[in-house]
Every structure is written in structure tokens, then in C-alpha cells.
Design a protein around this motif. Structure first.
Motif, PDB file in Angstrom:
ATOM      1  N   ILE A   1       0.834  -1.203   0.000  1.00 33.88           N
ATOM      2  CA  ILE A   1       0.000   0.000   0.000  1.00 33.88           C
ATOM      3  C   ILE A   1       0.872   1.258   0.000  1.00 33.88           C
ATOM      4  O   ILE A   1       0.544   2.249  -0.657  1.00 33.88           O
ATOM      5  CB  ILE A   1      -0.958  -0.003   1.205  1.00 33.88           C
ATOM      6  N   LYS A   2       1.981   1.202   0.704  1.00 33.11           N
ATOM      7  CA  LYS A   2       2.908   2.337   0.699  1.00 33.11           C
ATOM      8  C   LYS A   2       3.453   2.589  -0.704  1.00 33.11           C
ATOM      9  O   LYS A   2       3.551   3.743  -1.147  1.00 33.11           O
ATOM     10  CB  LYS A   2       4.076   2.059   1.667  1.00 33.11           C
ATOM     11  N   ASP A   3       3.796   1.526  -1.419  1.00 37.19           N
ATOM     12  CA  ASP A   3       4.277   1.668  -2.795  1.00 37.19           C
ATOM     13  C   ASP A   3       3.194   2.282  -3.679  1.00 37.19           C
ATOM     14  O   ASP A   3       3.468   3.177  -4.491  1.00 37.19           O
ATOM     15  CB  ASP A   3       4.693   0.307  -3.361  1.00 37.19           C
ATOM     16  N   ILE A   4       1.971   1.791  -3.528  1.00 41.04           N
ATOM     17  CA  ILE A   4       0.856   2.316  -4.327  1.00 41.04           C
ATOM     18  C   ILE A   4       0.641   3.795  -4.028  1.00 41.04           C
ATOM     19  O   ILE A   4       0.403   4.603  -4.934  1.00 41.04           O
ATOM     20  CB  ILE A   4      -0.432   1.513  -4.042  1.00 41.04           C
TER      21      ILE A   4
ATOM     22  N   HIS B   1       4.014  11.896   2.001  1.00 33.55           N
ATOM     23  CA  HIS B   1       4.436  10.973   3.060  1.00 33.55           C
ATOM     24  C   HIS B   1       3.599  11.139   4.327  1.00 33.55           C
ATOM     25  O   HIS B   1       3.148  10.150   4.919  1.00 33.55           O
ATOM     26  CB  HIS B   1       5.914  11.197   3.383  1.00 33.55           C
ATOM     27  N   ARG B   2       3.383  12.378   4.759  1.00 31.33           N
ATOM     28  CA  ARG B   2       2.631  12.615   5.999  1.00 31.33           C
ATOM     29  C   ARG B   2       1.166  12.207   5.849  1.00 31.33           C
ATOM     30  O   ARG B   2       0.554  11.700   6.794  1.00 31.33           O
ATOM     31  CB  ARG B   2       2.735  14.079   6.413  1.00 31.33           C
ATOM     32  N   ASP B   3       0.609  12.419   4.674  1.00 31.67           N
ATOM     33  CA  ASP B   3      -0.769  11.993   4.439  1.00 31.67           C
ATOM     34  C   ASP B   3      -0.869  10.474   4.506  1.00 31.67           C
ATOM     35  O   ASP B   3      -1.831   9.929   5.069  1.00 31.67           O
ATOM     36  CB  ASP B   3      -1.254  12.480   3.067  1.00 31.67           C
TER      37      ASP B   3
ATOM     38  N   SER C   1      -0.544   9.381   8.085  1.00 34.17           N
ATOM     39  CA  SER C   1      -1.757   9.742   8.815  1.00 34.17           C
ATOM     40  C   SER C   1      -2.833   8.677   8.639  1.00 34.17           C
ATOM     41  O   SER C   1      -3.446   8.224   9.611  1.00 34.17           O
ATOM     42  CB  SER C   1      -2.280  11.100   8.317  1.00 34.17           C
ATOM     43  N   ILE C   2      -3.048   8.263   7.389  1.00 35.78           N
ATOM     44  CA  ILE C   2      -4.066   7.227   7.121  1.00 35.78           C
ATOM     45  C   ILE C   2      -3.621   5.888   7.707  1.00 35.78           C
ATOM     46  O   ILE C   2      -4.430   5.164   8.312  1.00 35.78           O
ATOM     47  CB  ILE C   2      -4.319   7.115   5.606  1.00 35.78           C
ATOM     48  N   LYS C   3      -2.352   5.560   7.567  1.00 35.37           N
ATOM     49  CA  LYS C   3      -1.839   4.305   8.116  1.00 35.37           C
ATOM     50  C   LYS C   3      -2.055   4.235   9.626  1.00 35.37           C
ATOM     51  O   LYS C   3      -2.424   3.180  10.174  1.00 35.37           O
ATOM     52  CB  LYS C   3      -0.350   4.171   7.792  1.00 35.37           C
TER      53      LYS C   3
ATOM     54  N   GLU D   1      -0.842  14.644  11.858  1.00 33.29           N
ATOM     55  CA  GLU D   1       0.388  15.040  11.139  1.00 33.29           C
ATOM     56  C   GLU D   1       1.203  16.072  11.910  1.00 33.29           C
ATOM     57  O   GLU D   1       1.688  17.065  11.369  1.00 33.29           O
ATOM     58  CB  GLU D   1       0.039  15.563   9.745  1.00 33.29           C
ATOM     59  N   ILE D   2       1.362  15.816  13.226  1.00 33.28           N
ATOM     60  CA  ILE D   2       2.160  16.708  14.071  1.00 33.28           C
ATOM     61  C   ILE D   2       3.035  15.874  14.995  1.00 33.28           C
ATOM     62  O   ILE D   2       2.823  14.679  15.175  1.00 33.28           O
ATOM     63  CB  ILE D   2       1.266  17.636  14.933  1.00 33.28           C
ATOM     64  N   ASP D   3       4.025  16.530  15.616  1.00 33.87           N
ATOM     65  CA  ASP D   3       4.891  15.883  16.600  1.00 33.87           C
ATOM     66  C   ASP D   3       4.303  16.081  18.002  1.00 33.87           C
ATOM     67  O   ASP D   3       3.553  17.035  18.251  1.00 33.87           O
ATOM     68  CB  ASP D   3       6.298  16.480  16.543  1.00 33.87           C
ATOM     69  N   LYS D   4       4.688  15.207  18.924  1.00 32.80           N
ATOM     70  CA  LYS D   4       4.164  15.288  20.289  1.00 32.80           C
ATOM     71  C   LYS D   4       4.634  16.544  21.012  1.00 32.80           C
ATOM     72  O   LYS D   4       4.029  16.962  22.002  1.00 32.80           O
ATOM     73  CB  LYS D   4       4.598  14.049  21.088  1.00 32.80           C
TER      74      LYS D   4
END
Length: 245
Positions: free
Chosen positions: A155-158, A166-168, A171-173, A188-191
Motif C-alpha cells: 500500500i505504501k508503494d501504491i 508521506h505525511r498523508d 496519517s491514514i496508516k 500530522e504533528i509531533d508530540k
């Protein structure tokens, strides 16, 4: 158009000889623009996105589904049922059956290229639609209870071929892989960000995944968008609870 404008300008500056010269040069420019319209339009941001017919979209989407289902070497009936249910919900039983029939007759036994299919769709679909495709593929992978590493990698390759950021993608993953920082990844943020940045990120993500973004798509896709939207809300609520916002 250009030839007449050039002729008028030529006449203004050089009278009749200038008008003739301007007309000739303008005609050459008109011919050049017509012969290389795609390049000219893309330079000025006027090129229209190519479109994909509903039938082609469904068949190509089903091909991507088959790639994900086969990714871990185990063709799960649960995953197959998930795909069929989704297609029936999205397109109706008759149309879904026709797509599956065409796939079985034409595509099933052939070598299917994820890169070719995804790049084809990337050039012909909106970004919001492509985000929903990735969400749908993760849903297939999880239908049997878990998303395997092999499925996630495919799925990452697709996603890369679909030109998903990458962040999108992460986020979905994160909506399917529960980790301690999943809520932050979904937004899509850091802690380490401030409370104000958390609120800003939520507003941005809620806008990105709002179901209205897929108003042009079938009901099943809008429901998928609603699910992503709900995951964003849940992630935000979790962070607010943890921080006491």
C-alpha cells in the motif's frame, strides 16, 4: 488571435509594412501554440486534468485491490467479501457484478502492475479521491483482523505511485495501526507541539478529510471520508484529554 494583435501593433509602430510583418509573425506564433498546446497550457497553469471513465476507474481500483489481497501470499475470503460488499454499496449489485466479471475475464490471470495502474489514476483523479483509495486499501488489508507488514508495504508503494504525500500516507496508516503516538501521526504533528498548534492541526485535517471533498463520488466513498473525518476527531479528542485542553 495573436496574428491580428501583432498586425495592429506592427501598424502602430511601422505603418503598413509593420502590419504585414506583424501578421506573418503572429500567424507563426498561432500555429506554434496550436501544435504544442499541451506544453503552452501547462506553462500557464491552464491544462485540464485528464479524466477517467467510471468503468475504467472501477476496473483499475479492483486491480489494486487484488494486488493488496495477494500481498501476504494468503488470499483471504474475508478480504474478498469486503471488496465485493464495498463495490456493491458504491455502484449497485448489477454494476459491481459487471466489473468483477470483466476483471475475471480480462485482468485476473494477467500480471498486474501497481505502478502503471496507480500512475494512470494519479493523472486522472483528485487528490482527495486518491487519499480515499489508500484508506480503502488499508480497510481491505484489515478485513481479516490485521494489516500485515507485506500488505502495508504494498500500500505504501501504491501511495507513492498515486503521488500521496508521506505525511498523508502515515496519517491514514495510523488510523489502522494503534501506537502510543498514533493520534499525533493522524493529525500530522509531533508530540512536542504546543496546544495552539494541536488545535490548528485539527482544523487543517478536518478540512482536508471533510466528506464534502468527495461530494462528486459514490456513497461508499463518502462514507469512507466520514470514517477518516471521525478518526481525526477521535485523535483530537484523545490529545485534548491527555493534555487537559
Amino acid at each position: 488571435m495573436i496574428k491580428w494583435l501583432a498586425a495592429i501593433l506592427g501598424y502602430i509602430y511601422f505603418r503598413f509594412p509593420g502590419a504585414i510583418l506583424g501578421f506573418i509573425i503572429g500567424s507563426l506564433l498561432d500555429n506554434y501554440i496550436r501544435s504544442s498546446g499541451g506544453m503552452f497550457n501547462s506553462l500557464f497553469g491552464e491544462q485540464k486534468q485528464k479524466k477517467v471513465s467510471p468503468g475504467d476507474f472501477e476496473l483499475n481500483l479492483l486491480s489494486l485491490c487484488s494486488i493488496v489481497i495477494k500481498a501476504d501470499g494468503n488470499v483471504s475470503q474475508t478480504e474478498l467479501d469486503y471488496v465485493r460488499s464495498y463495490f456493491v454499496q458504491a455502484y449497485g449489485k448489477e454494476r459491481a457484478n459487471a466489473t468483477f466479471r470483466t476483471f475475471n475475464e480480462v485482468v485476473k490471470d494477467r500480471q498486474v502492475s501497481a505502478s502503471n495502474i496507480a500512475r494512470y489514476l494519479a493523472a486522472r483523479t483528485r487528490y482527495a479521491t486518491r487519499l480515499q483509495i489508500i484508506h480503502f486499501l488499508f480497510g481491505i488489508a484489515q478485513a481479516d483482523g490485521r494489516v500485515s507488514d507485506a500488505e502495508a508495504e504494498v500500500i505504501k508503494d501504491i501511495a507513492g505511485y498515486l503521488q500521496i504525500g508521506h505525511r498523508d500516507f502515515e496519517s491514514i496508516k495510523a488510523m489502522f495501526f494503534k501506537k502510543t503516538d498514533s493520534a499525533y501521526t493522524i493529525l500530522e504533528i509531533d508530540k512536542s507541539v504546543s496546544d495552539d498548534e494541536v488545535k490548528k492541526a485539527f482544523r487543517k485535517m478536518a478540512k482536508k478529510y471533510h466528506p464534502d471533498k468527495l461530494g462528486h463520488m459514490d456513497e461508499a466513498y463518502r462514507k469512507g471520508a466520514e470514517e477518516k473525518f471521525r478518526k481525526v476527531q477521535e485523535a483530537y479528542d484523545q490529545i485534548k484529554k491527555e493534555r487537559g485542553i
